[in-house]
Write a protein that holds these residues in place. Sequence first.
Motif, PDB file in Angstrom:
ATOM      1  N   SER A  29       0.824  -1.212   0.000  1.00 20.49           N
ATOM      2  CA  SER A  29       0.000   0.000   0.000  1.00 20.49           C
ATOM      3  C   SER A  29       0.855   1.258   0.000  1.00 20.49           C
ATOM      4  O   SER A  29       0.346   2.360  -0.175  1.00 20.49           O
ATOM      5  CB  SER A  29      -0.927   0.007   1.219  1.00 20.49           C
ATOM      6  OG  SER A  29      -0.172  -0.015   2.408  1.00 20.49           O
ATOM      7  N   ARG A  52       0.344   6.891  -3.295  1.00 19.38           N
ATOM      8  CA  ARG A  52      -0.422   5.985  -2.427  1.00 19.38           C
ATOM      9  C   ARG A  52      -1.571   6.725  -1.748  1.00 19.38           C
ATOM     10  O   ARG A  52      -2.525   6.121  -1.281  1.00 19.38           O
ATOM     11  CB  ARG A  52       0.512   5.377  -1.393  1.00 19.38           C
ATOM     12  CG  ARG A  52       1.287   6.400  -0.594  1.00 19.38           C
ATOM     13  CD  ARG A  52       2.157   5.714   0.440  1.00 19.38           C
ATOM     14  NE  ARG A  52       3.139   6.602   1.022  1.00 19.38           N
ATOM     15  CZ  ARG A  52       3.632   6.452   2.247  1.00 19.38           C
ATOM     16  NH1 ARG A  52       3.229   5.464   2.993  1.00 19.38           N
ATOM     17  NH2 ARG A  52       4.536   7.283   2.712  1.00 19.38           N
ATOM     18  N   ASP A  71      -7.337   1.586  -7.938  1.00 22.55           N
ATOM     19  CA  ASP A  71      -8.224   0.863  -7.037  1.00 22.55           C
ATOM     20  C   ASP A  71      -7.400  -0.284  -6.492  1.00 22.55           C
ATOM     21  O   ASP A  71      -7.229  -1.303  -7.154  1.00 22.55           O
ATOM     22  CB  ASP A  71      -9.448   0.352  -7.785  1.00 22.55           C
ATOM     23  CG  ASP A  71     -10.370  -0.450  -6.893  1.00 22.55           C
ATOM     24  OD1 ASP A  71     -11.266  -1.131  -7.418  1.00 22.55           O
ATOM     25  OD2 ASP A  71     -10.191  -0.401  -5.652  1.00 22.55           O
ATOM     26  N   LYS A  72      -6.868  -0.078  -5.275  1.00 22.93           N
ATOM     27  CA  LYS A  72      -5.977  -1.050  -4.644  1.00 22.93           C
ATOM     28  C   LYS A  72      -4.786  -1.327  -5.560  1.00 22.93           C
ATOM     29  O   LYS A  72      -3.950  -0.470  -5.754  1.00 22.93           O
ATOM     30  CB  LYS A  72      -6.757  -2.322  -4.299  1.00 22.93           C
ATOM     31  CG  LYS A  72      -7.846  -2.103  -3.254  1.00 22.93           C
ATOM     32  CD  LYS A  72      -8.558  -3.386  -2.908  1.00 22.93           C
ATOM     33  CE  LYS A  72      -9.639  -3.129  -1.865  1.00 22.93           C
ATOM     34  NZ  LYS A  72     -10.371  -4.364  -1.494  1.00 22.93           N
TER      35      LYS A  72
END
Length: 114
Positions: A29, A52, A71-72
């Motif tokens: 992430s 991020r 998206d992720k």
Amino acid sequence: VQLQAYGGGLVQPGGCLKLSCAASGSISSLANMGWYRQAAGAQRKLVATITRYGSTNYGDSVKGRFTISRDKATMYLQMNSLKPEDTAVYYCRYYYCGRSEQYWGQGTLVTVSS
């Protein structure tokens, strides 16, 4: 980290196209992502990046026409009002600020022509 870019193709001037880049493997992430492009005989150049935190940055030639999102582990590039000069191989990049570690996708060809 493996990156799979797809969505390229042939489109007429003024048309739209959406690219996707899916990251897999040891993803984090903390990573930033970006799109770059390389036209024939030219150097690879920045198209857009997204951190991020979701902050975005665009190259001058695409501002107002392209939109980057994520998206992720998947990143997208919505390209509108395409011009012949947008023709290039588009690469996605996965990287960290302040670190040399980075990964590149295999590229997807976008051709804008009538």
